[in-house]
Motif scaffolding. Structure first.
Motif, PDB file in Angstrom:
ATOM      1  N   UNK A 266     109.807 -72.196 -20.796  1.00 12.66           N
ATOM      2  CA  UNK A 266     110.130 -73.514 -20.256  1.00 12.66           C
ATOM      3  C   UNK A 266     109.828 -74.608 -21.288  1.00 12.66           C
ATOM      4  N   UNK A 267     108.677 -74.483 -21.949  1.00 11.45           N
ATOM      5  CA  UNK A 267     108.319 -75.474 -22.973  1.00 11.45           C
ATOM      6  C   UNK A 267     109.318 -75.487 -24.120  1.00 11.45           C
ATOM      7  N   UNK A 268     109.913 -74.332 -24.380  1.00 16.32           N
ATOM      8  CA  UNK A 268     110.897 -74.223 -25.460  1.00 16.32           C
ATOM      9  C   UNK A 268     112.296 -74.665 -25.034  1.00 16.32           C
ATOM     10  N   UNK A 269     112.462 -75.003 -23.745  1.00 12.42           N
ATOM     11  CA  UNK A 269     113.748 -75.486 -23.266  1.00 12.42           C
ATOM     12  C   UNK A 269     114.730 -74.404 -22.879  1.00 12.42           C
ATOM     13  N   UNK A 270     114.262 -73.163 -22.700  1.00 16.43           N
ATOM     14  CA  UNK A 270     115.155 -72.087 -22.281  1.00 16.43           C
ATOM     15  C   UNK A 270     115.323 -72.076 -20.767  1.00 16.43           C
ATOM     16  N   UNK A 271     116.477 -71.617 -20.311  1.00 16.27           N
ATOM     17  CA  UNK A 271     116.680 -71.369 -18.890  1.00 16.27           C
ATOM     18  C   UNK A 271     116.040 -70.027 -18.542  1.00 16.27           C
ATOM     19  N   UNK A 272     115.263 -69.999 -17.471  1.00 15.98           N
ATOM     20  CA  UNK A 272     114.529 -68.789 -17.090  1.00 15.98           C
ATOM     21  C   UNK A 272     115.279 -68.058 -15.984  1.00 15.98           C
ATOM     22  N   UNK A 273     115.645 -66.810 -16.253  1.00 18.76           N
ATOM     23  CA  UNK A 273     116.411 -65.977 -15.323  1.00 18.76           C
ATOM     24  C   UNK A 273     115.537 -64.838 -14.811  1.00 18.76           C
ATOM     25  N   UNK A 274     115.582 -64.623 -13.515  1.00 17.19           N
ATOM     26  CA  UNK A 274     114.871 -63.497 -12.908  1.00 17.19           C
ATOM     27  C   UNK A 274     115.804 -62.754 -11.960  1.00 17.19           C
ATOM     28  N   UNK A 275     115.398 -61.557 -11.551  1.00 17.12           N
ATOM     29  CA  UNK A 275     116.239 -60.714 -10.722  1.00 17.12           C
ATOM     30  C   UNK A 275     116.069 -60.957  -9.239  1.00 17.12           C
ATOM     31  N   UNK A 276     117.181 -60.955  -8.523  1.00 22.31           N
ATOM     32  CA  UNK A 276     117.127 -61.069  -7.071  1.00 22.31           C
ATOM     33  C   UNK A 276     116.328 -59.961  -6.412  1.00 22.31           C
TER      34      UNK A 276
END
Length: 382
Positions: A266-276
């Protein structure tokens, strides 16, 4: 589905889930594009007060392989496999999908680049013939520790369907399998290995990771930057992993395995994706960080179906129901607007005038969202 003429569509008496609120009313579509939202009308398709949400945008599904190779050494007709996969994807409310195609042959698979190219060809043929319900693109999931990873990537990278590339390393003792107990349980169960065979398997996988992972990561990342392909890291566990991802130009952090890695992403500006499935099951099958815990910490941007197509929709409604501070409108963004933005789709992912008329009509019964109809560009596909 592309041979159906685009015309006028009016959906009335709906609870319309917008990006930041839910309103009651109607939606009008002309030529596959949303032209009006909310204006009361008498004529149209009555949704009986059910929900209308944007069509889901899926960035990572491993589901196609299960149709093509349903058992070890068994291969299904690739066209039939794509059609079966597409039908289940669309019935789960997904109107745009990035099908995960493996790159790099590890000891967990007997499918190489030639077979993967056969699958991408079947997807392209289905799209050209207009027989697919969802819009399909390609996500190359690159096992960078595999000796043939770069060679296989070069065979597939120029396919115009490729929209996303992820860099992953499933070697034991790191990333997804930082816990050797979890690694042993998973691979012994899947590959039916004795303790001695698992020890030999582990040794070989670590040697391959040490030899190939770094050079392959750098070469593939450089090629993707040149081609304008979105890059994702996979299973980052430490701040060092995230710093490596930043240096490679990574845009999306797929399945970070620890809270530390998610915060650094998050600090690096990436979008964080996780599994349903992580959300629906209440935790990771590998013993890693819970997607719900990330949602509670406001460290979750995108939900993916991973290996169960319906888990996208189910997990979004589960978060809205169970996590304080996450409204239904915000939860729906995780499976629509946010993944669309991450993959560079500017014409879809939310119900806004001027955007594509990709919709899911659903109602909730016994806590489960039930898909009733699905529209892609104003045409009913389910």
């Amino acid at each position: 589905m592309n041979n159906i003429a685009l015309g006028e569509l009016v959906l009335t008496n709906a609870r319309i889930v917008l990006a930041n609120e839910i309103i009651e009313g109607s939606v009008r579509v002309d030529g596959g594009v949303i032209t009006d939202i909310g204006t009361p009308v008498r004529k149209g398709i009555d949704l009986d007060g059910d929900y209308l949400i944007p069509g889901l945008v899926e960035l990572h599904t491993d589901h196609l392989e299960t149709h093509y190779a349903p058992r070890p050494k068994v291969r299904w007709n690739p066209v039939a496999a794509v059609q079966a996969h597409d039908a289940q994807i669309a019935a789960s409310g997904i109107t745009t999908v990035l099908d995960a195609i493996r790159v790099g042959l590890d000891e967990n698979s007997d499918m190489g680049a030639v077979e993967m190219k056969t699958l991408t060809g079947a997807i392209a043929a289905g799209t050209k013939a207009g027989r697919l319900r969802a819009e399909h693109h390609i996500h190359l999931r690159c096992e960078v520790s595999a000796p043939d990873c770069l060679e296989s990537f070069n065979l597939l990278k120029d396919d115009p369907q490729v929209r996303l590339v992820s860099l992953m390393d499933h070697a034991p003792g790191q990333r997804q399998f930082a816990s050797m107990d979890a690694y042993k349980t998973y691979y012994q169960g899947k590959l039916k290995l004795s303790d001695a065979e698992l020890d030999d398997f582990t040794r070989r996988r670590n040697i391959e990771s040490d030899s190939f992972a770094g050079p392959h990561r750098r070469a593939i990342a450089q090629a993707c930057r040149a081609l304008g392909i979105v890059l994702a890291s996979h299973d980052d566990a430490t701040r060092d992993h995230v710093e490596e991802a930043v240096a490679l130009g990574i845009d999306v952090a797929e399945f970070p395995t620890t809270m530390e890695a998610a915060k650094a992403s998050r600090q690096a500006g990436m979008a964080i994706l996780m599994g349903g499935p992580n959300v629906v099951r209440g935790g990771s099958h590998s013993g890693n960080v819970s997607a719900r815990a990330l949602a509670e910490a406001d460290l979750l941007d995108i939900l993916s179906s991973d290996y169960i197509p319906f888990s996208m929709l189910q997990s979004a409604f589960s978060l809205a129901e169970n996590v304080e501070g996450i409204s239904l409108a915000k939860a729906v963004q995780l499976v629509t607007k946010r993944p669309a933005e991450a993959a560079g789709f500017r014409d879809r992912g939310e119900i806004v005038t001027g955007k594509r008329a990709d919709f899911v009509h659903l109602r909730v019964e016994d806590g489960i969202p039930i898909v009733l109809t699905v529209y892609r560009e104003g045409r009913r596909v389910i």
